[in-house]
Design an enzyme around this catalytic site. Structure first.
Site, PDB file in Angstrom:
ATOM      1  N   ASP A   1       0.848  -1.183   0.000  1.00 15.85           N
ATOM      2  CA  ASP A   1       0.000   0.000   0.000  1.00 15.85           C
ATOM      3  C   ASP A   1       0.889   1.239   0.000  1.00 15.85           C
ATOM      4  O   ASP A   1       1.543   1.534   1.001  1.00 15.85           O
ATOM      5  CB  ASP A   1      -0.903  -0.033   1.229  1.00 15.85           C
TER       6      ASP A   1
ATOM      7  N   ASN B   1      -4.653  12.421 -12.207  1.00 13.96           N
ATOM      8  CA  ASN B   1      -5.206  12.875 -13.476  1.00 13.96           C
ATOM      9  C   ASN B   1      -4.837  14.352 -13.623  1.00 13.96           C
ATOM     10  O   ASN B   1      -4.360  14.977 -12.677  1.00 13.96           O
ATOM     11  CB  ASN B   1      -6.716  12.629 -13.564  1.00 13.96           C
TER      12      ASN B   1
ATOM     13  N   GLY C   1      -8.565   4.742  -7.912  1.00 12.93           N
ATOM     14  CA  GLY C   1      -7.321   3.989  -7.809  1.00 12.93           C
ATOM     15  C   GLY C   1      -6.329   4.594  -6.838  1.00 12.93           C
ATOM     16  O   GLY C   1      -6.687   5.036  -5.741  1.00 12.93           O
ATOM     17  N   VAL C   2      -5.067   4.625  -7.246  1.00 12.78           N
ATOM     18  CA  VAL C   2      -3.991   5.170  -6.418  1.00 12.78           C
ATOM     19  C   VAL C   2      -4.279   6.625  -6.043  1.00 12.78           C
ATOM     20  O   VAL C   2      -4.105   7.029  -4.894  1.00 12.78           O
ATOM     21  CB  VAL C   2      -2.634   5.065  -7.159  1.00 12.78           C
ATOM     22  N   ASP C   3      -4.743   7.396  -7.003  1.00 14.36           N
ATOM     23  CA  ASP C   3      -5.030   8.817  -6.773  1.00 14.36           C
ATOM     24  C   ASP C   3      -6.053   8.988  -5.648  1.00 14.36           C
ATOM     25  O   ASP C   3      -5.858   9.768  -4.707  1.00 14.36           O
ATOM     26  CB  ASP C   3      -5.535   9.440  -8.075  1.00 14.36           C
TER      27      ASP C   3
ATOM     28  N   GLY D   1      -3.201   1.169 -14.467  1.00 17.39           N
ATOM     29  CA  GLY D   1      -4.579   0.967 -14.021  1.00 17.39           C
ATOM     30  C   GLY D   1      -5.575   1.343 -15.098  1.00 17.39           C
ATOM     31  O   GLY D   1      -5.513   0.850 -16.228  1.00 17.39           O
ATOM     32  N   VAL D   2      -6.436   2.280 -14.782  1.00 16.79           N
ATOM     33  CA  VAL D   2      -7.515   2.663 -15.694  1.00 16.79           C
ATOM     34  C   VAL D   2      -6.997   3.330 -16.965  1.00 16.79           C
ATOM     35  O   VAL D   2      -7.763   3.479 -17.922  1.00 16.79           O
ATOM     36  CB  VAL D   2      -8.550   3.578 -15.007  1.00 16.79           C
ATOM     37  N   TYR D   3      -5.721   3.713 -16.999  1.00 18.66           N
ATOM     38  CA  TYR D   3      -5.180   4.342 -18.208  1.00 18.66           C
ATOM     39  C   TYR D   3      -4.760   3.337 -19.264  1.00 18.66           C
ATOM     40  O   TYR D   3      -4.319   3.708 -20.345  1.00 18.66           O
ATOM     41  CB  TYR D   3      -4.048   5.289 -17.856  1.00 18.66           C
TER      42      TYR D   3
END
Length: 174
Positions: free
Chosen positions: A9, A23, A31-33, A123-125
């Protein structure tokens, strides 16, 4: 410089600076952000809003990095970087490399000696973990070669065994 790979983590790592896969708005996300914003507390969002109000009115460009205090995190600093979004057609791997290199530049400017990264872009990118791992490890090695002694330790703190394995493979091939 020691290069460490671990599953864990990122918000709990005791280093001088952690890197946020942000972003471009810098105003939080998933996510991480989202995890970093939640762990750092509301002052992180206030600091990011101040950056947007003053120096980054159009947001942080892809491949660039900027720092804020870490607030309630164990890390003194959060270095925000915006990875390229493959789903939006940002497929140049040099943009990934830039995320890691620019983050290390910012860390050095802060006089940080220890830095921890997530798998920026994985991740989502939409970037494959193998591509992120190769870009991240190569960027860190190249940066260290150009700036010997500037950092004591860089960690990649990764969210799962498959991503950790991709980074282990990338490190073994360098």
């Amino acid at each position: 410089m020691h290069l460490i790979l671990e599953q864990g983590d990122l918000t709990t790592v005791a280093v001088d600076a952690i890197v946020n896969a942000a972003n471009s708005s810098l105003l939080g996300g998933g996510g991480v952000d989202g995890a970093i914003h939640a762990a750092a507390g509301p002052r992180l969002l206030e600091a990011c809003r101040e950056l947007r109000r003053t120096t980054l009115p159009d947001g942080l460009p892809v491949g660039e990095a900027v720092a804020t205090p870490g607030f309630d995190l164990p890390a003194a600093w959060v270095i925000h970087t915006v990875g390229p979004n493959r789903h939006a057609g940002q497929t140049d791997p040099e943009l990934l490399v830039s995320c890691f290199g620019r983050s290390l530049d910012v860390a050095a400017d802060l006089r940080a000696r220890t830095v921890a990264f997530p798998a920026v872009g994985a991740g989502v990118y939409g970037w494959a973990a193998d591509d992120v791992a190769r870009a991240g490890v190569a960027a860190v090695r190249s940066w260290d070669d150009a700036n010997p002694g500037a950092l004591d330790e860089v960690r990649f703190v990764l969210f799962g065994p498959a991503v950790l394995a991709a980074f282990e493979d990338a490190l073994a091939s360098v």
